[in-house]
Design a protein around this motif. Structure first.
Motif, mmCIF file in Angstrom:
data_model
loop_
_atom_site.group_PDB
_atom_site.id
_atom_site.type_symbol
_atom_site.label_atom_id
_atom_site.label_comp_id
_atom_site.label_asym_id
_atom_site.label_seq_id
_atom_site.Cartn_x
_atom_site.Cartn_y
_atom_site.Cartn_z
ATOM 1 N N ALA A 67 0.839 -1.198 0.000
ATOM 2 C CA ALA A 67 0.000 0.000 0.000
ATOM 3 C C ALA A 67 0.871 1.244 0.000
ATOM 4 O O ALA A 67 1.990 1.227 0.506
ATOM 5 C CB ALA A 67 -0.904 -0.008 1.233
ATOM 6 N N LYS A 68 0.324 2.332 -0.595
ATOM 7 C CA LYS A 68 1.028 3.610 -0.645
ATOM 8 C C LYS A 68 0.208 4.668 0.081
ATOM 9 O O LYS A 68 -1.016 4.549 0.182
ATOM 10 C CB LYS A 68 1.244 4.040 -2.101
ATOM 11 C CG LYS A 68 2.135 3.104 -2.894
ATOM 12 C CD LYS A 68 2.324 3.589 -4.304
ATOM 13 C CE LYS A 68 1.096 3.245 -5.117
ATOM 14 N NZ LYS A 68 1.237 3.315 -6.546
ATOM 15 N N LYS A 70 -1.736 8.033 0.454
ATOM 16 C CA LYS A 70 -2.653 8.640 -0.495
ATOM 17 C C LYS A 70 -2.742 10.139 -0.216
ATOM 18 O O LYS A 70 -2.591 10.565 0.923
ATOM 19 C CB LYS A 70 -4.018 7.980 -0.309
ATOM 20 C CG LYS A 70 -4.998 8.201 -1.392
ATOM 21 C CD LYS A 70 -6.238 7.363 -1.117
ATOM 22 C CE LYS A 70 -7.260 7.592 -2.204
ATOM 23 N NZ LYS A 70 -8.468 6.813 -1.977
ATOM 24 N N GLY A 71 -2.988 10.922 -1.230
ATOM 25 C CA GLY A 71 -3.113 12.365 -1.040
ATOM 26 C C GLY A 71 -1.758 13.052 -1.154
ATOM 27 O O GLY A 71 -0.832 12.524 -1.762
ATOM 28 N N GLY A 85 -3.445 4.405 2.184
ATOM 29 C CA GLY A 85 -4.781 4.106 1.682
ATOM 30 C C GLY A 85 -4.894 3.654 0.251
ATOM 31 O O GLY A 85 -5.964 3.263 -0.197
ATOM 32 N N GLU A 86 -3.811 3.701 -0.509
ATOM 33 C CA GLU A 86 -3.856 3.266 -1.907
ATOM 34 C C GLU A 86 -3.247 1.865 -1.990
ATOM 35 O O GLU A 86 -2.029 1.708 -1.972
ATOM 36 C CB GLU A 86 -3.087 4.253 -2.787
ATOM 37 C CG GLU A 86 -3.276 4.005 -4.266
ATOM 38 C CD GLU A 86 -2.596 5.073 -5.108
ATOM 39 O OE1 GLU A 86 -1.991 4.695 -6.127
ATOM 40 O OE2 GLU A 86 -2.656 6.262 -4.743
ATOM 41 N N ASP A 88 -2.233 -1.591 -3.655
ATOM 42 C CA ASP A 88 -1.901 -2.218 -4.934
ATOM 43 C C ASP A 88 -2.143 -3.727 -4.905
ATOM 44 O O ASP A 88 -2.433 -4.332 -5.924
ATOM 45 C CB ASP A 88 -0.414 -2.000 -5.276
ATOM 46 C CG ASP A 88 -0.061 -0.546 -5.456
ATOM 47 O OD1 ASP A 88 -0.931 0.235 -5.856
ATOM 48 O OD2 ASP A 88 1.101 -0.186 -5.189
ATOM 49 N N ARG A 97 -7.206 -0.818 4.463
ATOM 50 C CA ARG A 97 -6.739 0.492 4.001
ATOM 51 C C ARG A 97 -7.408 1.643 4.734
ATOM 52 O O ARG A 97 -6.841 2.725 4.862
ATOM 53 C CB ARG A 97 -6.923 0.641 2.497
ATOM 54 C CG ARG A 97 -8.349 0.729 2.048
ATOM 55 C CD ARG A 97 -8.438 0.934 0.520
ATOM 56 N NE ARG A 97 -9.813 1.079 0.108
ATOM 57 C CZ ARG A 97 -10.501 2.204 0.211
ATOM 58 N NH1 ARG A 97 -9.948 3.279 0.691
ATOM 59 N NH2 ARG A 97 -11.760 2.251 -0.186
ATOM 60 N N TYR A 178 3.106 11.745 0.205
ATOM 61 C CA TYR A 178 2.152 10.877 -0.499
ATOM 62 C C TYR A 178 2.687 9.582 -1.120
ATOM 63 O O TYR A 178 3.247 8.751 -0.396
ATOM 64 C CB TYR A 178 1.301 11.691 -1.465
ATOM 65 C CG TYR A 178 1.979 12.258 -2.695
ATOM 66 C CD1 TYR A 178 1.710 11.729 -3.936
ATOM 67 C CD2 TYR A 178 2.832 13.348 -2.595
ATOM 68 C CE1 TYR A 178 2.284 12.261 -5.077
ATOM 69 C CE2 TYR A 178 3.406 13.881 -3.730
ATOM 70 C CZ TYR A 178 3.142 13.344 -4.966
ATOM 71 O OH TYR A 178 3.710 13.877 -6.074
ATOM 72 N N THR A 179 2.470 9.326 -2.416
ATOM 73 C CA THR A 179 2.699 7.994 -2.987
ATOM 74 C C THR A 179 4.162 7.533 -2.991
ATOM 75 O O THR A 179 4.449 6.409 -3.341
ATOM 76 C CB THR A 179 2.156 7.893 -4.424
ATOM 77 O OG1 THR A 179 2.769 8.909 -5.219
ATOM 78 C CG2 THR A 179 0.661 8.044 -4.449
ATOM 79 N N SER A 182 5.420 4.087 1.393
ATOM 80 C CA SER A 182 4.688 2.826 1.243
ATOM 81 C C SER A 182 4.879 1.904 2.436
ATOM 82 O O SER A 182 5.801 2.074 3.229
ATOM 83 C CB SER A 182 5.135 2.112 -0.037
ATOM 84 O OG SER A 182 6.509 1.772 0.060
#
Length: 188
Positions: A67-68, A70-71, A85-86, A88, A97, A178-179, A182
């Motif tokens: 997961a990465k 988010k925002g 929250g993102e 994969d 998440r 953000y992304t 992770s």
């Protein structure tokens, strides 16, 4: 003159004659059927462990997530969970998440890795929490150089089914960019 099956030669030395045309080896289908029957019996009585079951069973035992964040930038204060929250990948369904928490679907040894990229000239003090206790730390500070900084940490922990783990901030306010940040894990 002797009949063909009585002629002494290479074939007769090894006992091979024309009348011996049936192979003593079972057919491949017969072998597979026998093997499947024995394997099912061994599994049923508990002799064969999970990793020896057929491929379909092995696919169902894979536990892994990635997961990465988010925002844009999260500012996470001491004791709060860093949100990734993102998602994969989430084999086994252990990562939530919305809460940012991984719950072990099975008992075993797990490997967790997290990477935090800080915002320009900001620090991040993160740790891996297992059932409320800190197990590993990651300190990423870049207070005066005017650049983004990325820091990673890996931890190996033993978990029981239902145990929970997550990443939190252990000091001050952690800046999580953000992304580029992770959190991932998998069961060995």
């Amino acid at each position: 003159m002797l009949p063909n099956d009585k002629i002494l030669g290479f074939g007769s030395i090894f006992g091979i004659i024309d009348t011996d045309k049936v192979s003593p080896r079972p057919s491949l289908k017969s072998f597979r059927d026998d093997y499947d029957s024995v394997a099912k019996t061994c599994v049923a009585v508990g002799y064969v462990k999970d990793n020896c079951k057929n491929n379909q069973d092995r696919k169902n035992t894979v536990i892994a997530f990635n997961a990465k964040a988010k925002g844009s930038v999260q500012s996470v204060s001491t004791g709060n969970i860093v949100m990734f929250g993102e998602v994969d990948l989430n084999f086994g369904g252990g990562y939530n998440r919305v809460k940012g928490i991984f719950i072990a679907p099975k008992s075993g040894v797990y490997v967790f890795d997290w990477t935090i990229m800080t915002d320009i000239s900001k620090p991040a003090y993160t740790s891996l929490i297992l059932n409320g206790k800190r197990r590993a730390y990651n300190h990423c500070a870049n207070n005066s150089h005017g650049i983004y900084m990325s820091c990673s940490k890996m931890a190996v922990v033993k978990m029981k089914a239902g145990d929970k783990t997550w990443i939190d901030s252990f000091h001050g306010t952690s800046s999580v960019y953000y992304t580029h940040s992770s959190f991932s894990g998998y069961m060995l």
